[in-house]
Design a protein around this motif. Sequence first.
Motif, short mmCIF file in Angstrom:
data_model
loop_
_atom_site.label_atom_id
_atom_site.label_comp_id
_atom_site.label_asym_id
_atom_site.label_seq_id
_atom_site.Cartn_x
_atom_site.Cartn_y
_atom_site.Cartn_z
N UNK A 72 0.73 -1.39 0.08
CA UNK A 72 0.08 -0.13 0.04
C UNK A 72 0.87 1.11 0.16
N UNK A 73 0.39 2.44 -0.77
CA UNK A 73 0.87 3.45 -0.65
C UNK A 73 0.23 4.58 0.45
N UNK A 74 0.45 5.69 0.35
CA UNK A 74 -0.32 6.68 0.98
C UNK A 74 -1.64 6.90 0.74
N UNK A 75 -1.83 6.49 -0.67
CA UNK A 75 -3.28 6.67 -1.25
C UNK A 75 -4.13 5.79 -0.53
N UNK A 76 -5.52 6.31 -0.41
CA UNK A 76 -6.57 5.60 0.43
C UNK A 76 -7.18 4.45 -0.47
N UNK A 77 -6.58 3.20 -0.80
CA UNK A 77 -7.22 2.47 -1.61
C UNK A 77 -6.45 0.99 -1.37
N UNK A 78 -7.40 0.07 -1.75
CA UNK A 78 -6.91 -1.39 -1.33
C UNK A 78 -7.24 -1.93 -3.05
N UNK A 79 -6.01 -3.23 -3.03
CA UNK A 79 -6.56 -3.95 -4.17
C UNK A 79 -7.92 -4.52 -4.05
N UNK A 80 -8.30 -4.89 -5.22
CA UNK A 80 -9.56 -5.91 -5.24
C UNK A 80 -9.24 -7.09 -4.53
N UNK A 81 -10.24 -7.53 -3.76
CA UNK A 81 -9.94 -8.85 -2.85
C UNK A 81 -9.63 -9.96 -3.46
N UNK A 82 -10.00 -10.13 -4.83
CA UNK A 82 -9.59 -11.40 -5.45
C UNK A 82 -8.07 -11.46 -5.64
N UNK A 83 -7.14 -10.22 -5.27
CA UNK A 83 -5.62 -10.31 -5.41
C UNK A 83 -5.21 -11.05 -4.14
N UNK A 84 -6.14 -11.43 -3.07
CA UNK A 84 -5.37 -11.96 -1.87
C UNK A 84 -5.00 -13.43 -2.31
N UNK A 85 -3.89 -14.15 -1.57
CA UNK A 85 -3.14 -15.32 -1.95
C UNK A 85 -4.18 -16.45 -1.06
N UNK A 86 -3.68 -17.42 -1.21
CA UNK A 86 -4.56 -18.72 -0.75
C UNK A 86 -4.76 -18.72 0.64
N UNK A 87 -3.80 -17.92 1.38
CA UNK A 87 -4.05 -17.69 2.92
C UNK A 87 -4.91 -16.55 3.33
N UNK A 88 -5.17 -15.84 2.00
CA UNK A 88 -6.14 -14.61 2.27
C UNK A 88 -5.12 -13.40 2.54
N UNK A 89 -3.97 -13.14 2.51
CA UNK A 89 -3.20 -11.99 2.53
C UNK A 89 -3.41 -11.25 1.40
N UNK A 90 -3.85 -9.75 1.54
CA UNK A 90 -4.18 -9.30 0.37
C UNK A 90 -3.20 -7.99 0.26
N UNK A 91 -2.58 -7.42 1.22
CA UNK A 91 -1.91 -6.41 1.17
C UNK A 91 -1.10 -6.14 2.20
N UNK A 92 0.23 -5.28 2.32
CA UNK A 92 0.87 -5.03 3.30
C UNK A 92 1.16 -3.45 3.23
N UNK A 93 1.41 -3.00 4.70
CA UNK A 93 1.67 -1.68 4.88
C UNK A 93 0.72 -0.76 5.17
N UNK A 94 0.91 0.64 4.60
CA UNK A 94 -0.20 1.40 4.75
C UNK A 94 -0.36 1.82 6.26
N UNK A 95 -1.34 2.39 6.90
CA UNK A 95 -1.45 2.90 8.28
C UNK A 95 -2.61 2.31 8.80
N UNK A 96 -3.04 2.97 10.00
CA UNK A 96 -4.13 2.31 10.82
C UNK A 96 -5.15 3.63 11.05
N UNK A 97 -5.07 4.59 10.16
CA UNK A 97 -5.85 5.73 10.28
C UNK A 97 -7.37 5.27 10.09
N UNK A 98 -8.04 6.08 11.08
CA UNK A 98 -9.50 5.67 10.91
C UNK A 98 -10.09 5.67 9.52
N UNK A 99 -9.83 6.38 8.63
CA UNK A 99 -10.45 6.56 7.16
C UNK A 99 -9.82 4.96 6.47
#
Length: 220
Positions: free
Chosen positions: A13-40
């Motif tokens: 993830x970058x600073x941009x407030x977006x995620x990849x589509x969920x179909x990109x998750x691997x077999x274990x369900x991991x979709x993305x790494x990084x970003x932050x824990x902001x409320x938004x």
Amino acid sequence: MKNKQHHKPIYFLSEALKFPTVEHANAEGLLAVGGDLSPERLILAYKSGIFPWFNEDSLILWWCPNPRMVLFPEKIKISKTMRKVIRSNQFTLTKNSCFTTVIEHCSKIQRKNQEGTWITNNIKSAYLKLHEMGIAHSYEVWENDRLVGGLYGIDLGHVFCGESMFSLVANASKFAFINLAQELHAKSYQLIDCQIYTSHLKSLGAEEIPRKVFIELLQS
């Protein structure tokens, strides 16, 4: 032939407030790494069917497993034992009376096959912000004047995303979960998101559904 899903590229993830589509998750369900824990970002994640789950010394990991463990509120299973407990008035329930204490207790629960806790200090402060915004809720179970169990999660208005629960005495968290399910059923909520299969959740009526169906219900 090797399962190609295991070799999907990890999405950072970058600073941009977006995620990849969920179909990109691997077999274990991991979709993305990084970003932050902001409320938004957290609100966007939950509305998209995604949740954070990571250890203290790890980057933030975002998950969207397939299948997904859910409880349709009307399908809550109440055992004979729990019916007796409910009738006995052993416990009383409050809502949002001590959110911080509930999340603190949840972070200290010893769980099978898990080293340490994923409820880190950063997670605690992030969800406290969501609680102050009226989005994260806690349910507390009391025996006399002692807090003996509870749970917390994210309320999206038609879906409740359960995060964690704890019991200091037998049946306390079950009491919270049953009351939650009954309240949400009365309010016509679609489901409670339980995220990942456990036999404990199954015994309470939760079931696995395809991720595609979960996302459709979440966005309906």
